[in-house]
Design a protein around this motif. Structure first.
Motif, short mmCIF file in Angstrom:
data_model
loop_
_atom_site.label_atom_id
_atom_site.label_comp_id
_atom_site.label_asym_id
_atom_site.label_seq_id
_atom_site.Cartn_x
_atom_site.Cartn_y
_atom_site.Cartn_z
N UNK A 1 0.83 -1.21 0.00
CA UNK A 1 0.00 0.00 0.00
C UNK A 1 0.86 1.25 0.00
N UNK A 2 1.90 1.26 0.86
CA UNK A 2 2.76 2.46 0.94
C UNK A 2 3.56 2.66 -0.33
N UNK A 3 4.06 1.56 -0.93
CA UNK A 3 4.82 1.69 -2.18
C UNK A 3 3.93 2.17 -3.32
N UNK A 4 2.64 1.89 -3.25
CA UNK A 4 1.70 2.37 -4.25
C UNK A 4 1.21 3.78 -3.95
N UNK A 5 1.74 4.36 -2.84
CA UNK A 5 1.41 5.73 -2.44
C UNK A 5 -0.09 5.88 -2.23
N UNK B 1 -5.89 0.38 2.30
CA UNK B 1 -5.50 -0.98 1.96
C UNK B 1 -6.56 -1.60 1.03
N UNK B 2 -6.07 -2.30 -0.05
CA UNK B 2 -6.99 -2.91 -1.01
C UNK B 2 -6.77 -4.42 -1.03
N UNK B 3 -7.72 -5.11 -1.69
CA UNK B 3 -7.62 -6.57 -1.81
C UNK B 3 -6.41 -6.97 -2.64
#
Length: 392
Positions: free
Chosen positions: A7-11, A15-17
């Motif tokens: 989640x953090x790397x995707x900025x 939180x997603x599935x």
């Protein structure tokens, strides 16, 4: 914890599935199926008597609405539709065929056109005959249409001897096929066409006839087992059938080794024509002389086992004297005697053939044909002394 890293790397702050599935894959655990980031949130929070509860939110459907809803349209029935892809080598203009401008184009065909834009397509090259060959072909056409003339004799002799006519073979094979189809009741014309075929086969070593056999064999077999080849039954169509049988023998003897299935296909056609009671006796006669022309092995293996069956069918016609059918049955009987007589030089004393599980002996054939075998027995007596007294 691992999912939070994704989640953090995707900025993202939520939180997603997909993050959970990626985390499970990194831990070599099978991901969860049925949930993705593109799906809307279906989990709802609710209170239960003892603890908090998460559940899937489903749409409520009223039973009364479900009962009164309109039925969906019935699916279309499967159907088939035929169309001509090509007729005599030419593609007809149809919505299902690509036309000269491209016809039906799909995304793949458009992409292929773009890829092949730089490819140069050569135009079709027409087969052009030289002026001398055109004149020779016209003379051949005139000779075919002039039965019994001196021109015909000279032209057919030229065709059987000259070596430089191989470019005419496509036109000659087409001429034979077309003229036989047009002249099924014109007996002299059919004789002329078969003489042309004989001239071509006589020069087969220089003309290379093999690629055109598939065009010339149907006209030959038509003249051999055709139902009616003349205007009136009094005309001598029997000689045309005998002449066509000789052509079948020439074709099988010269090209049977190169094409092993050629003679079996011809014999299958002839034996089916012979054993079909619905066919006229003229067709039966052509089948008999055709099988006889193919040699004693064909007579022994195909014709002899069916002699008793066929003669039983032929005898009632022979007894009706003075009619056209009686005359035709007599011709068939004579042709059968000639076929059996051809075996005298090869198996003069015994012959085995499967006829209803029994052996076919010369005694049976002598009783069946009687004096009709005498000329053939006399001719074979020089090679096999005592044969005539043994048989008759």
């Amino acid at each position: 914890q691992e999912a939070a890293k994704f989640m953090r790397h995707s900025k993202r702050t939520r939180l997603s599935a997909t993050d959970v599935n990626n985390a499970l894959r990194t831990l070599n655990v099978e991901p969860l199926y049925g949930y993705s980031a593109a799906d809307p949130d279906r989990l709802r929070f609710g209170h239960a008597a003892s603890s908090n509860l998460f559940y899937n939110s489903d749409k409520e459907i009223s039973l009364s609405e479900l009962v009164h809803m309109d039925l969906p349209d019935a699916p279309l029935e499967p159907s088939l539709q035929c169309h001509w892809l090509a007729v005599e080598g030419l593609q007809p203009m149809s919505a299902y065929n690509p036309g000269p401008e491209g016809g039906i184009e799909t995304a793949r065909s458009k992409k292929r056109k773009l890829e092949d834009a730089n490819i140069q397509v050569k135009t079709k090259v027409k087969h052009v005959l030289s002026k001398p060959l055109q004149q020779i072909f016209q003379k051949i056409v005139n000779a075919v249409k002039s039965p019994g003339s001196e021109l015909q004799v000279k032209v057919f002799q030229t065709v059987s001897q000259v070596a430089g006519l191989h470019q005419l073979l496509p036109y000659l094979s087409q001429l034979v096929a077309e003229e036989v189809g047009k002249s099924l009741r014109n007996l002299p014309q059919l004789h002329s066409i078969m003489q042309l075929v004989h001239a071509i086969l006589s020069n087969s070593e220089q003309l290379h006839v093999e690629p055109y056999l598939h065009q010339m064999m149907p006209p030959i077999l038509t003249c051999l087992v055709g139902k009616s080849l003349c205007q009136t039954p009094a005309e001598d169509h029997w000689s045309l059938r005998e002449y066509s049988a000789k052509l079948v023998h020439i074709v099988c003897s010269r090209f049977g080794t190169a094409y092993p299935n050629l003679q079996p296909r011809i014999t299958r056609t002839l034996i089916h024509a012979l054993l079909d009671p619905l066919k006229p006796l003229t067709t039966h006669y052509g089948a008999i002389v055709g099988l006889t022309a193919l040699g004693p092995n064909t007579v022994r293996t195909l014709l002899a086992p069916n002699l008793i069956f066929y003669t039983k069918m032929l005898i009632p016609e022979l007894e009706d004297k003075g009619t056209q059918k009686s005359f035709e049955a007599g011709k068939c009987f004579t042709a059968l005697a000639a076929a059996v007589g051809s075996l005298l030089h090869h198996e003069p004393y015994s012959m085995t053939g499967a006829v209803d599980g029994t052996e076919l002996k010369w005694a049976d054939l002598t009783e069946l044909f009687g004096e009709a075998l005498r000329p053939y027995a006399e001719a074979a007596s020089a090679k096999h002394p005592g044969l005539l007294s043994t048989l008759l």
